[in-house]
Motif scaffolding. Structure first.
Motif, PDB file in Angstrom:
ATOM      1  N   PRO A 108       0.856  -1.196   0.000  1.00 12.91           N
ATOM      2  CA  PRO A 108       0.000   0.000   0.000  1.00 12.91           C
ATOM      3  C   PRO A 108       0.889   1.243   0.000  1.00 12.91           C
ATOM      4  CG  PRO A 108      -0.542  -1.465   1.852  1.00 12.91           C
ATOM      5  CD  PRO A 108       0.722  -1.984   1.235  1.00 12.91           C
ATOM      6  N   PRO A 109       0.544   2.256  -0.806  1.00  9.16           N
ATOM      7  CA  PRO A 109       1.400   3.452  -0.909  1.00  9.16           C
ATOM      8  C   PRO A 109       1.100   4.422   0.230  1.00  9.16           C
ATOM      9  CG  PRO A 109      -0.457   3.634  -2.391  1.00  9.16           C
ATOM     10  CD  PRO A 109      -0.650   2.360  -1.631  1.00  9.16           C
ATOM     11  N   MET A 110       1.859   4.359   1.301  1.00 10.38           N
ATOM     12  CA  MET A 110       1.504   5.178   2.453  1.00 10.38           C
ATOM     13  C   MET A 110       1.709   6.674   2.185  1.00 10.38           C
ATOM     14  SD  MET A 110       0.044   2.829   3.723  1.00 10.38           S
ATOM     15  CE  MET A 110      -0.927   3.641   4.966  1.00 10.38           C
ATOM     16  N   GLN A 111       2.722   7.016   1.388  1.00 10.15           N
ATOM     17  CA  GLN A 111       2.896   8.422   0.933  1.00 10.15           C
ATOM     18  C   GLN A 111       2.918   8.391  -0.597  1.00 10.15           C
ATOM     19  OE1 GLN A 111       3.090  11.047   2.898  1.00 10.15           O
ATOM     20  NE2 GLN A 111       3.405  10.111   4.898  1.00 10.15           N
ATOM     21  N   PRO A 112       1.767   8.343  -1.244  1.00 10.63           N
ATOM     22  CA  PRO A 112       1.760   8.156  -2.705  1.00 10.63           C
ATOM     23  C   PRO A 112       2.466   9.287  -3.451  1.00 10.63           C
ATOM     24  CG  PRO A 112      -0.480   8.072  -1.800  1.00 10.63           C
ATOM     25  CD  PRO A 112       0.422   8.520  -0.688  1.00 10.63           C
ATOM     26  N   THR A 113       3.144   8.916  -4.529  1.00 13.71           N
ATOM     27  CA  THR A 113       3.756   9.928  -5.390  1.00 13.71           C
ATOM     28  C   THR A 113       2.680  10.444  -6.355  1.00 13.71           C
ATOM     29  OG1 THR A 113       4.277   8.287  -7.057  1.00 13.71           O
ATOM     30  CG2 THR A 113       5.954   8.669  -5.371  1.00 13.71           C
ATOM     31  N   PHE A 193      -9.354   3.303  -0.242  1.00 10.52           N
ATOM     32  CA  PHE A 193      -8.297   3.945   0.531  1.00 10.52           C
ATOM     33  C   PHE A 193      -6.960   3.337   0.101  1.00 10.52           C
ATOM     34  CE2 PHE A 193     -10.088   6.178   4.431  1.00 10.52           C
ATOM     35  CZ  PHE A 193     -11.374   6.271   3.931  1.00 10.52           C
ATOM     36  N   ARG A 194      -5.868   3.997   0.488  1.00  9.46           N
ATOM     37  CA  ARG A 194      -4.537   3.476   0.128  1.00  9.46           C
ATOM     38  C   ARG A 194      -4.357   2.035   0.595  1.00  9.46           C
ATOM     39  NH1 ARG A 194      -1.548   7.261   3.671  1.00  9.46           N
ATOM     40  NH2 ARG A 194      -3.636   7.238   4.570  1.00  9.46           N
ATOM     41  N   CYS A 230      -4.714  11.877  -1.686  1.00 10.76           N
ATOM     42  CA  CYS A 230      -4.167  13.213  -1.942  1.00 10.76           C
ATOM     43  C   CYS A 230      -4.086  14.070  -0.688  1.00 10.76           C
ATOM     44  CB  CYS A 230      -4.981  13.914  -3.022  1.00 10.76           C
ATOM     45  SG  CYS A 230      -5.085  12.965  -4.540  1.00 10.76           S
ATOM     46  N   SER A 231      -4.023  13.464   0.479  1.00 10.94           N
ATOM     47  CA  SER A 231      -3.832  14.242   1.704  1.00 10.94           C
ATOM     48  C   SER A 231      -2.346  14.324   2.015  1.00 10.94           C
ATOM     49  CB  SER A 231      -4.571  13.586   2.876  1.00 10.94           C
ATOM     50  OG  SER A 231      -5.958  13.683   2.659  1.00 10.94           O
ATOM     51  N   GLN A 232      -2.001  15.360   2.774  1.00 12.83           N
ATOM     52  CA  GLN A 232      -0.583  15.522   3.140  1.00 12.83           C
ATOM     53  C   GLN A 232      -0.343  14.815   4.466  1.00 12.83           C
ATOM     54  OE1 GLN A 232      -0.123  19.795   2.971  1.00 12.83           O
ATOM     55  NE2 GLN A 232       0.839  19.647   0.958  1.00 12.83           N
ATOM     56  N   ASN A 240      -2.752  19.938  -3.060  1.00 15.58           N
ATOM     57  CA  ASN A 240      -3.426  20.419  -4.285  1.00 15.58           C
ATOM     58  C   ASN A 240      -2.808  19.871  -5.565  1.00 15.58           C
ATOM     59  OD1 ASN A 240      -5.633  22.056  -3.418  1.00 15.58           O
ATOM     60  ND2 ASN A 240      -4.121  23.409  -2.508  1.00 15.58           N
ATOM     61  N   GLU A 241      -1.500  19.698  -5.551  1.00 20.22           N
ATOM     62  CA  GLU A 241      -0.839  19.180  -6.769  1.00 20.22           C
ATOM     63  C   GLU A 241      -1.325  17.756  -7.050  1.00 20.22           C
ATOM     64  OE1 GLU A 241       3.367  18.506  -6.454  1.00 20.22           O
ATOM     65  OE2 GLU A 241       3.525  17.983  -8.583  1.00 20.22           O
ATOM     66  N   LYS A 242      -1.378  16.947  -5.981  1.00 21.91           N
ATOM     67  CA  LYS A 242      -1.825  15.558  -6.167  1.00 21.91           C
ATOM     68  C   LYS A 242      -3.307  15.507  -6.529  1.00 21.91           C
ATOM     69  CE  LYS A 242       1.613  13.425  -3.158  1.00 21.91           C
ATOM     70  NZ  LYS A 242       1.883  12.820  -1.855  1.00 21.91           N
ATOM     71  N   ALA A 243      -4.093  16.363  -5.877  1.00 20.49           N
ATOM     72  CA  ALA A 243      -5.531  16.358  -6.150  1.00 20.49           C
ATOM     73  C   ALA A 243      -5.796  16.746  -7.609  1.00 20.49           C
ATOM     74  CB  ALA A 243      -6.247  17.305  -5.195  1.00 20.49           C
ATOM     75  N   GLN A 244      -5.072  17.740  -8.105  1.00 24.25           N
ATOM     76  CA  GLN A 244      -5.253  18.145  -9.495  1.00 24.25           C
ATOM     77  C   GLN A 244      -4.790  17.039 -10.445  1.00 24.25           C
ATOM     78  OE1 GLN A 244      -6.925  21.140 -10.467  1.00 24.25           O
ATOM     79  NE2 GLN A 244      -6.977  19.849 -12.304  1.00 24.25           N
ATOM     80  N   ALA A 245      -3.676  16.366 -10.077  1.00 18.44           N
ATOM     81  CA  ALA A 245      -3.184  15.251 -10.908  1.00 18.44           C
ATOM     82  C   ALA A 245      -4.221  14.126 -10.932  1.00 18.44           C
ATOM     83  CB  ALA A 245      -1.854  14.736 -10.346  1.00 18.44           C
TER      84      ALA A 245
END
Ligand SMILES: Nc1ncnc2c1ncn2[C@@H]1O[C@H](COP(=O)(O)OP(=O)(O)O)[C@@H](O)[C@H]1O
Ligand SMILES: N[C@@H](CCOP(=O)(O)O)C(=O)O
Length: 322
Positions: A108-113, A193-194, A230-232, A240-245
């Motif tokens: 699971p990607p705990m801090q997704p790129t 969820f992740r 997309c949470s920090q 916001n960058e992840k949410a827009q992506a």
């Protein structure tokens, strides 16, 4: 999971005989909160996952078997459960339905790129498109009727500010639904969820846990998944960058309607609210039934409450390329 039903190696070996498989090891899985899961080691180095269903009805479980097989055939990374020598998929352990499925590899990607976020979003859109023609109607047990019911049930035990927050989101949600009616429905995963996904690098290798699959608004699935991916973390504020992506990648595969684009900020808040309510319920149940211990996972309701407040006070306005 959490392990609610304890099984022995001998019991799993006995189950595996139906599949002509030899089990050499068993490891409880701590993740997850609904079912009991174990990793099962075979003598040929392969691994399976044993799931003992704690809540879901047999009808619900049986609906998922052909659906997962269909998704696998359509190229989605899901673990379709195995049939035994006679084709039987569901067996019983301690009177509860149980299944064996292949273990999918990845983490699971705990801090997704940003790349993982985009991969998640385009796969989610693909999942929605693939499920469009799948002939199943299944009501959402944690859908809008349930939100209202559980809100009313929990209200008396909540603080005054929490009550006010709940009233605010429900009022805003009702208004937005009326204002932007163009929101398509279909079968949704409902809990992406992740920790219900696996990645190998930037490749999505597993979509797990379809127990919440139901007919509902696609936008709800987007909001649930976007909130978590997309949470920090450990903060719940939106990146916001992840949410827009996420939105760009989803929109490329299934273009969002104008209604969906406009309603999304409020859906993000409501999705957080839905999991605040369910985590509060699980917390109450664990207390009432004294379900505690090192193998019982309890997710923090306060995290979702904070996310709800964040999504209401700092709404995310999206931009979709034409
Ligand atoms: N097929 C699988 N392959 C790999 N890991 C799995 C598989 N199924 C479940 N898991 C692991 O078990 C955890 C809990 O599974 P999940 O289906 O989410 O259980 P629950 O229904 O209790 O939430 C997942 O987060 C994942 O780590
Ligand atoms: N994703 C939900 C809890 C559902 O748990 P799962 O382990 O069954 O996916 C939450 O975060 O509250």
């Amino acid at each position: 999971m959490s392990v609610y039903t304890t099984v022995t190696l001998e019991q799993v070996q006995q189950l595996a005989r139906h599949y002509q498989l030899n089990v050499t090891g068993l490891t409880p899985i701590q993740a997850g909160i609904e079912n009991t899961n174990y990793f099962v080691q075979l003598d040929n180095q392969q691994q399976l996952v044993l799931t003992i269903f704690e809540e879901m009805s047999l009808i619900g479980i049986n609906e998922l078997i052909p659906l997962l097989e269909y998704l696998k055939q359509q190229g989605l990374p899901v673990a379709a459960p195995l049939g035994d020598q006679s084709g039987q998929v569901i067996h019983f352990m301690h009177t509860k339905p149980a299944q064996l499925a292949p273990r999918l590899m990845g983490q699971p990607p705990m801090q997704p790129t940003v790349l993982q976020v985009s991969e998640m979003a385009s796969t989610l859109a693909q999942l929605h498109i693939t499920l469009r023609t799948y002939p199943l109607h299944r009501d959402n047990n944690h859908g809008q009727v349930w939100w209202q019911h559980s809100r009313d049930e929990l209200m008396p035990v909540l603080s005054q500010p929490d009550q006010a927050l709940l009233l605010q989101i429900f009022a805003q949600f009702a208004q937005v639904q009326q204002q932007y009616p163009e929101r398509p429905s279909g079968l949704i995963h409902g809990d992406l969820f992740r920790d219900n996904t696996l990645f190998d690098g930037n490749v999505l290798t597993g979509l797990l846990d379809f127990s919440e699959l139901a007919y509902d608004e696609l936008l709800l699935d987007i909001a649930i998944c976007l909130n978590d991916f997309c949470s920090q973390w450990p903060d719940v504020a939106l990146d916001n960058e992840k949410a827009q992506a996420f939105i760009n990648a989803y929109h490329q595969v299934r273009p969002l309607t104008m209604g969906e684009q406009q309603a999304l900020p409020t859906y993000l808040a409501m999705a957080a609210c839905r999991f605040w309510l369910s985590r509060l319920q699980v917390q109450q149940r664990n207390q009432q039934e004294a379900r505690t211990g090192e193998h019982i996972l309890q997710k923090d309701p306060a995290e979702m409450r904070t996310m709800l407040a964040d999504r209401l006070h700092s709404p995310f306005f999206i931009h979709c390329a034409e």
